[in-house]
Design an enzyme around this catalytic site. Structure first.
Site, short mmCIF file in Angstrom:
data_model
loop_
_atom_site.label_atom_id
_atom_site.label_comp_id
_atom_site.label_asym_id
_atom_site.label_seq_id
_atom_site.Cartn_x
_atom_site.Cartn_y
_atom_site.Cartn_z
N LYS A 111 -3.85 -7.88 -9.02
CA LYS A 111 -3.85 -8.98 -8.04
C LYS A 111 -5.11 -9.86 -8.03
CE LYS A 111 -3.87 -4.66 -5.78
NZ LYS A 111 -2.82 -3.74 -5.41
N ASP A 169 -8.21 1.52 -15.26
CA ASP A 169 -7.36 0.74 -14.36
C ASP A 169 -8.31 0.03 -13.39
OD1 ASP A 169 -5.91 -0.16 -12.21
OD2 ASP A 169 -4.56 1.57 -12.11
N TYR A 212 -3.62 6.07 -8.49
CA TYR A 212 -2.33 5.37 -8.45
C TYR A 212 -2.41 4.22 -9.44
CZ TYR A 212 1.59 2.68 -6.52
OH TYR A 212 2.77 1.97 -6.36
N1 HOZ Z 1 -0.10 0.56 -2.90
C1 HOZ Z 1 -0.83 -0.53 -2.40
C2 HOZ Z 1 -2.27 -0.27 -2.20
N2 HOZ Z 1 -2.84 0.78 -2.92
C3 HOZ Z 1 -0.23 -1.09 -1.14
C4 HOZ Z 1 0.44 -2.34 -1.47
C5 HOZ Z 1 1.03 -3.11 -0.31
O1 HOZ Z 1 1.61 -2.52 0.59
O2 HOZ Z 1 0.93 -4.30 -0.35
#
Ligand code: HOZ
Length: 440
Positions: free
Chosen positions: A279, A251, A156
């Site tokens: 983040k 990534d 992802y």
């Molecule tokens: N897609 C995010 C983790 N792989 C989740 C993000 C979230 O819900 O804060």
């Protein structure tokens, strides 16, 4: 409106403040959440609404305390509300929250990133991992003059259109096969291969000779649970990219500054051409960045013509948070040994706990990223992860939650450790896992 008590017996969640907030949230926010995995849709039950967090612990609106294994999906390497970071933000905020003009602090963060992560001559700040990956692909296309790129099934890279093809994380959690709104015209340039399948990559490259701009990969996958690259896999990708003049993009939104000061590149000794961060470099604030060699990064506007911009990019509050976290990580290498030791301790304890009841499981771990997959065989790619007993994971998740352990609410997400975890917290987690496999 989704009822909070579908599927399992969630009677313990009736009339909690969280369940009431969830009902209220659904009246104003789609599905009651601002990011889909948080809705607990696949695990069932009511999402826990968080009031605050400190160190290794989350506190919900009902006053319950949980040992946190999400850690904001990665950035809380030193735990929540890390005091120097909080104090630095408090001081900085007095000077205003945004300028939309350059600051010295942005240079300091860029210099720090360059000093920590390998192969970065130039780095551009953005506001999320999604933006970083989206921009990196545009840059790779602009630099090579080619349109197609390869991504791996179950990886992802954020929610920009070209990445929502066979994606992991929430897309896998919600079992969305094709995302409405992503046009065929966009998706056609996204080629996919199974993670760890080098022959599939070789075939795609051969079938699309001279057309592939980039290969993008999570070097240690965290969005289909934690999945490790097999021996030689990343090095062969590197070799193919060098040979075919394809841009290799790591990534490192999850792995950057977490697996080592220099992320997966340093830990696994593989050089990428471009690297994306998220983040972690904002210490939990909305930040991302992409960087790499000057030859490629020099094509970004205003130097080159590959356009990329953002009013909030390099935001001073996000920058001071990131600077404080990264500087601490850089100056305290012992943190990485401690995280490794804690990860190994948890892994060993979970093995002891889970083995007792004869259930099939696999633990994948690198440093402070770890997953328990309820599987008979090894979990090396998305198909393996999807074939696990994920119904059992859902029950395991709730049993753990009841014991005060907050795991990601999906089998398709890695767990993240923080260095704020004590060995007592890890022991509690191991005991809870033993109880969970025994009782569910
Ligand atoms: N897609 C995010 C983790 N792989 C989740 C993000 C979230 O819900 O804060």
């Amino acid at each position: 409106m989704r009822q909070p008590f579908e599927g399992f017996n969630f009677s313990f969640q009736v009339n909690t403040k969280s369940s009431q907030l969830f009902e209220r949230a659904q009246r104003s926010i789609p599905g009651g959440v601002n990011s889909p995995v948080r809705a607990f849709k696949s695990v069932g039950g009511t999402p826990i609404f968080i009031k605050k967090a400190e160190g290794a612990y989350l506190y919900d609106e009902d006053g319950n305390r949980y040992i946190d294994y999400i850690n904001s999906w990665g950035p809380m390497i030193l735990g929540h509300a890390y005091r120097p970071l909080v104090e630095a933000i408090k001081e900085k905020v007095n000077d205003s929250t945004s300028f939309g003009a350059p600051t010295e602090l942005e240079i300091k963060v860029a210099e720090l990133i360059k000093a920590m992560a390998p192969n970065i001559d130039l780095v551009r700040m953005v506001n999320s991992g999604t933006e970083a990956c989206m921009s990196a692909i545009r840059l790779a296309r602009g630099y090579t003059g080619r349109n197609k790129f390869i991504k791996f099934e179950g990886c992802y890279h954020g929610h920009a259109d070209p990445f929502l093809v066979k994606a992991g994380s929430g897309v896998a959690t919600l079992e969305i096969q094709a995302v409405p709104g992503v046009t065929e015209g966009v998706a056609i340039d996204t080629l996919t291969a199974p993670f760890n399948d080098i022959n599939a990559v070789k075939k795609l490259v051969a079938d699309n000779q001279g057309e592939i701009a980039a290969i993008i990969i999570e070097p240690v996958a965290g969005n289909m649970g934690c999945i490790l690259p097999g021996p030689g896999f990343l090095q062969t990708l590197r070799d193919i990219c060098t040979q075919e003049k394809i841009v290799l993009i790591f990534d490192e939104v999850m792995t950057g500054f977490r697996l080592s000061p220099g992320g997966a590149q340093e830990k696994l000794k593989i050089d990428a051409d471009l690297v994306t961060f998220g983040k972690v470099i904002g210490g939990g604030m909305p930040v991302g960045a992409f960087g790499g060699k000057k030859e490629i990064m020099g094509n970004i506007a205003p130097v080159g013509k590959v356009y990329q911009a953002g009013t909030l990019s390099g935001n001073p509050i996000a920058m001071i948070a990131g600077f404080t976290l990264l500087e601490t990580l850089k100056n305290t290498p012992a943190i990485y040994n401690e995280l490794e030791e804690k990860g190994a301790y948890l892994e060993k304890g979970l093995h002891t706990a889970l083995k007792k009841f004869g259930r099939d499981y696999v633990i994948n771990r690198m440093g402070s990223m770890i997953s328990v997959h309820f599987s008979k065989g090894p979990v090396k790619n998305f198909d393996d992860a999807a074939a696990c007993d994920n119904q059992f994971f859902n029950k395991f998740f709730h049993a753990m939650l009841k014991s005060g352990i907050y795991l990601p609410p999906s089998a398709f997400e890695s767990w993240f450790l923080s260095n704020a975890l004590s060995y007592g917290d890890l022991d509690k987690t191991i005991s809870a896992a033993e109880k969970a496999v025994h009782t569910v």
